[in-house]
Motif scaffolding. Sequence first.
Motif, PDB file in Angstrom:
ATOM      1  N   GLU A  87      65.376 -21.585  36.252  1.00  0.00           N
ATOM      2  CA  GLU A  87      64.912 -21.869  34.929  1.00  0.00           C
ATOM      3  C   GLU A  87      65.889 -21.787  33.679  1.00  0.00           C
ATOM      4  O   GLU A  87      65.910 -22.707  32.957  1.00  0.00           O
ATOM      5  CB  GLU A  87      63.738 -21.039  34.657  1.00  0.00           C
ATOM      6  N   ARG A  90      68.098 -24.814  33.900  1.00  0.00           N
ATOM      7  CA  ARG A  90      67.372 -26.035  33.489  1.00  0.00           C
ATOM      8  C   ARG A  90      67.180 -26.057  32.116  1.00  0.00           C
ATOM      9  O   ARG A  90      66.832 -26.959  31.382  1.00  0.00           O
ATOM     10  CB  ARG A  90      66.108 -26.194  34.217  1.00  0.00           C
ATOM     11  N   ARG A  91      67.506 -24.729  31.346  1.00  0.00           N
ATOM     12  CA  ARG A  91      66.993 -24.688  29.840  1.00  0.00           C
ATOM     13  C   ARG A  91      65.570 -24.676  29.536  1.00  0.00           C
ATOM     14  O   ARG A  91      65.180 -24.697  28.361  1.00  0.00           O
ATOM     15  CB  ARG A  91      67.746 -25.695  28.997  1.00  0.00           C
ATOM     16  N   THR A  92      64.581 -24.450  30.908  1.00  0.00           N
ATOM     17  CA  THR A  92      63.409 -24.149  30.708  1.00  0.00           C
ATOM     18  C   THR A  92      62.700 -22.784  30.183  1.00  0.00           C
ATOM     19  O   THR A  92      61.787 -22.696  29.729  1.00  0.00           O
ATOM     20  CB  THR A  92      62.694 -24.894  31.788  1.00  0.00           C
ATOM     21  N   GLU A  94      64.003 -20.599  28.038  1.00  0.00           N
ATOM     22  CA  GLU A  94      63.713 -20.446  26.679  1.00  0.00           C
ATOM     23  C   GLU A  94      62.435 -21.091  25.978  1.00  0.00           C
ATOM     24  O   GLU A  94      62.068 -20.666  25.071  1.00  0.00           O
ATOM     25  CB  GLU A  94      65.010 -20.646  25.843  1.00  0.00           C
ATOM     26  N   LEU A  95      62.097 -22.193  26.737  1.00  0.00           N
ATOM     27  CA  LEU A  95      60.981 -22.929  26.241  1.00  0.00           C
ATOM     28  C   LEU A  95      59.642 -22.305  26.517  1.00  0.00           C
ATOM     29  O   LEU A  95      58.762 -22.063  25.860  1.00  0.00           O
ATOM     30  CB  LEU A  95      60.700 -24.413  26.974  1.00  0.00           C
ATOM     31  N   LEU A  96      59.764 -21.531  27.910  1.00  0.00           N
ATOM     32  CA  LEU A  96      58.859 -20.538  28.173  1.00  0.00           C
ATOM     33  C   LEU A  96      58.673 -19.494  27.284  1.00  0.00           C
ATOM     34  O   LEU A  96      57.585 -18.795  26.873  1.00  0.00           O
ATOM     35  CB  LEU A  96      58.848 -20.100  29.611  1.00  0.00           C
ATOM     36  N   PHE A  97      59.829 -18.836  26.953  1.00  0.00           N
ATOM     37  CA  PHE A  97      59.921 -17.703  26.000  1.00  0.00           C
ATOM     38  C   PHE A  97      59.117 -18.046  24.454  1.00  0.00           C
ATOM     39  O   PHE A  97      58.441 -17.062  23.970  1.00  0.00           O
ATOM     40  CB  PHE A  97      61.300 -17.168  25.764  1.00  0.00           C
ATOM     41  N   THR A  98      59.296 -19.222  24.336  1.00  0.00           N
ATOM     42  CA  THR A  98      58.677 -19.589  23.046  1.00  0.00           C
ATOM     43  C   THR A  98      57.105 -19.938  23.296  1.00  0.00           C
ATOM     44  O   THR A  98      56.454 -19.926  22.104  1.00  0.00           O
ATOM     45  CB  THR A  98      59.227 -20.858  22.495  1.00  0.00           C
TER      46      THR A  98
END
Lengths: 295, 316
Positions: A87, A90-92, A94-98
């Motif tokens: 994750e 894939r840089r996803t 940090e999206l989940l963290f937001t």
Amino acid sequence: MRSNPVYRRERAVRARSLRIPLIVFVFNGLLAAVALLGMYSAVEHVKASSFIQYSNFLQLYVFVVTLEFLMLIFIMPALTSGSISGERERRTLELLFTTRMPPSKIVTGKLCSAFGQLFLLIVSSFPVVVLTFVYGSMSVQDIGLLFLCYVTAALLTGGIGILFSCLMRRSTLANVCTYGVLLLLMAGTYMLNVFLYGISRTKADSMLPVAGQLRPAADSGAAVYLLLLNPGTTFIEILGSQAVGSVDGMLISSFLGNRPLNVVTGNWILVSLGVQLLLAVCLIWGAILLLKRRE
Amino acid sequence: MLKIRGLKKKFKNFQVLDGLDMDIEEGALYGFVGPNGAGKTTAIRVITGLLRPDGGTVEIGGRDAFAYREQVKQEFGYVPDEFGMYDNLKVREYMEFFASCYGLDGLVARNRCMELLEQMKLLDKEDDYVDSLSRGIKQRLCLARAMIHDPRFLVLDEPTSGMDPRVRMEFTEILREMCAEGKTILISSHILSELSRMCTDIGIIDAGKIVLSGSMSEILRKVNDSNPLRIRLCGEREAAVDVLKEDRRVQTITIRDGDIVVNFHGDQTAEAELLARLIACGARINGFFREQGDLESVFMQLTNHEFQKVVFHSEE
């Protein structure tokens, strides 16, 4: 768990991927091939000698469940060690963290997804394991204990995998570390005991016999308790209790010398399963904390 | 909507943010500009809670972004410089996954996804796999994803980098529409001409600090006075150049399209004096005016750290 978005996403992706049917096919194909070849050989032996050697079927059972155990031990880390780091790559992550999803849901979602795949493998392999009971059977308790051992080993190895996946930035590194620790946990603790037992045996052999006294038996000392962490040893103990005589040289008792049994050594299987489950919980909790800190 | 005070962040020995102050009013389309390494992405990562600052405060919608992290997450949507896509998901699944990350499920999530896909003109792509999409469509999807929980504030980190002009224009239109709907948008970009066309406000960051901030029109008016002087001559220009070289208020002299372009520090009286001296030296002048300011010239002026000497440079 069905409300966990990560788990639902993984399940949806898995459902349409060819990877899982392929793994199930190869996994059960290998097990079935071993079981059927073993049975064929045993039956041919009966035909040739007119003598039924029931221990052959017991050995076949030992062989099939060991193969299954080893596959599980190696598949679970592969499924978990790249889960969180993947994750991140894939840089996803940090999206989940937001989003409002807590790190605990990310970790449990990933773990449950890997566990679900493994559960599928275990359940789908039951018909093959049952093949080995054509000339005998075992109690529900025995099957239950074996299943519990599989689940514990899967949780422990999955816990190691997910912890390193949270710790490392790269999946490759997380993979290497996971298998390194697993090797240390399984072969390392066992080899340490073999080594200490060897030293103790050399010492015991070099002692001159004293009249009226028993020569002390060799043991591996307190290091034997390290084996409580080793899922392989627990599995061997379970096999030793189910298929008597099949794995004698590898049992814990061989490292205990003539020390009297205590609460731990007397209930080795249950205690070691408990210790490993506790360790697995600690590892998973550690992974959640790590992810929370990085959030 | 956003209030930042004294934000500091250090990586090893490098002070990336050095007391950053920033204010974004509700409904603004705020362009966040700065040279590479100025601290734009770090500031954005701190605003979105992905980085902890060493000091300072961030308030989003009147709430402390770190003390009320969970509540603040509902207030903003984030589009990073790299999309962050699940390639093995379909467009609809991707949207529904993020909807569920914000606690939206079932019909509510489905309707919201459809609404956003329609707004981003992606309805015909709902059953396509994410990895089959072009960069421009992925970016629109990413914006739709950031809007899934209907945030009041959008943070976009270089969203148009690597896009062709047409896609950039479409994207700009979408952002304008969102702004008109009342969303507050913070957008960082290197494409200054685009920002100057679209943004209502601008903030220029350099070495971890805001060096200029305000409404677009206000900034352009301010910097017009420091824009180059353009002198158009008939015939020989050597004498005029000599006069300009002697003037200590002249920083640079450039010949561009036959005109002399001068970086001249002085007010209108000083300009008149200079004009008089040029006429006195025999230069035949038929044009003498300040160039109109644009964001690029502002940016270049504010972020140029090297001391400029008086040079003569010809672009012809």
